[in-house]
Scaffold this motif. Structure first.
Motif, PDB file in Angstrom:
ATOM      1  N   LYS A 101     -39.146 150.571   7.436  1.00  0.00           N
ATOM      2  CA  LYS A 101     -38.589 151.838   7.051  1.00  0.00           C
ATOM      3  C   LYS A 101     -36.520 151.440   6.963  1.00  0.00           C
ATOM      4  N   ARG A 102     -36.324 151.688   5.578  1.00  0.00           N
ATOM      5  CA  ARG A 102     -34.926 152.088   5.497  1.00  0.00           C
ATOM      6  C   ARG A 102     -34.000 152.317   7.088  1.00  0.00           C
ATOM      7  N   ARG A 103     -33.380 151.249   7.139  1.00  0.00           N
ATOM      8  CA  ARG A 103     -31.949 152.014   8.679  1.00  0.00           C
ATOM      9  C   ARG A 103     -31.381 152.956   8.023  1.00  0.00           C
ATOM     10  N   ASP A 115     -42.460 148.498  12.791  1.00  0.00           N
ATOM     11  CA  ASP A 115     -43.382 147.800  13.643  1.00  0.00           C
ATOM     12  C   ASP A 115     -44.156 147.874  13.198  1.00  0.00           C
ATOM     13  N   TRP A 128     -33.849 147.396   7.970  1.00  0.00           N
ATOM     14  CA  TRP A 128     -34.924 147.971   8.676  1.00  0.00           C
ATOM     15  C   TRP A 128     -35.240 147.685   9.402  1.00  0.00           C
ATOM     16  N   ASP A 129     -35.746 149.162   9.465  1.00  0.00           N
ATOM     17  CA  ASP A 129     -36.846 148.591  10.976  1.00  0.00           C
ATOM     18  C   ASP A 129     -38.156 148.548  10.992  1.00  0.00           C
ATOM     19  N   PRO A 186     -35.742 159.785  -0.988  1.00  0.00           N
ATOM     20  CA  PRO A 186     -35.845 158.702  -0.473  1.00  0.00           C
ATOM     21  C   PRO A 186     -35.602 157.469  -1.211  1.00  0.00           C
ATOM     22  N   VAL A 238     -44.788 148.225   8.639  1.00  0.00           N
ATOM     23  CA  VAL A 238     -44.222 149.097   8.944  1.00  0.00           C
ATOM     24  C   VAL A 238     -43.141 149.126   8.416  1.00  0.00           C
ATOM     25  N   ARG A 295     -44.305 152.719  -0.719  1.00  0.00           N
ATOM     26  CA  ARG A 295     -44.426 153.847  -0.818  1.00  0.00           C
ATOM     27  C   ARG A 295     -43.814 154.227  -1.171  1.00  0.00           C
ATOM     28  N   ASP A 305     -42.389 157.340  -0.301  1.00  0.00           N
ATOM     29  CA  ASP A 305     -41.272 158.005   0.822  1.00  0.00           C
ATOM     30  C   ASP A 305     -39.750 156.905   1.351  1.00  0.00           C
ATOM     31  N   SER A 329     -40.445 153.169   2.353  1.00  0.00           N
ATOM     32  CA  SER A 329     -40.518 152.987   3.046  1.00  0.00           C
ATOM     33  C   SER A 329     -41.888 152.110   2.273  1.00  0.00           C
TER      34      SER A 329
END
Length: 155
Positions: free
Chosen positions: A151-153, A28, A25-26, A8, A149, A126, A128, A130
């Motif tokens: 998270k890398r696409r 949420d 990035w996605d 990651p 939050v 984080r 991980d 994200s």
């Protein structure tokens, strides 16, 4: 021969976070009791010290109503992290984020008074790969917690 997945994204040190934001990035988001949003955020390099941030997504209200929304900021590298500006002309400072290590996370926080409403923001990068942005907003016109939050696409 079996291939192993790439590790990651590692944020490295506080001074490497800014460069690692670049990309897609996605996202949420939950605005407690008010709305949710799912979509995409893009950090696009403007020059060596600035990234343009644009998020787009679908906002869902508790009553079932849904609509598209977007927001833009400009992130600017600073010695201990980054500054976030509203994408206005001239740019207006939202907050300065100084990043420090807390356990296996990199964390920065700042406050911003918008008229009479106080925004207290925390950025958590984080282990991980994200990251999370939380805005606690309190005042006469606003009272909510927004938690997004990222998270890398593609990972």
């Amino acid at each position: 021969m079996e291939t192993t997945p790439l590790p990651p994204l590692a944020w490295g040190m506080p001074d490497t976070v800014f460069d690692l934001l670049e990309g897609v990035w996605d996202l949420d988001r939950v605005i407690e009791g008010k709305a949710t949003m799912a979509g995409t955020a893009r950090f696009v390099r403007l020059d060596a010290g600035q990234l343009k941030y644009r998020e787009e997504g679908r906002i869902q209200l508790p009553n079932g109503q849904a609509f598209d929304g977007h927001r833009e900021y400009v992130f600017e590298r600073s010695p201990k992290g980054f500054s976030v500006f509203f994408a206005e002309v001239p740019p207006r400072l939202f907050h300065d984020i100084a990043i420090v290590r807390e356990g296996d996370e990199l964390v920065g926080s700042a406050g911003h008074l918008c008229v009479a409403d106080q925004y207290d923001s925390v950025y958590r990068f984080r282990a991980d790969g994200s990251f999370v942005i939380e805005h606690l907003v309190k005042g006469p016109r606003k009272d909510y917690l927004s938690r997004t939050v990222f998270k890398r696409r593609g990972l």
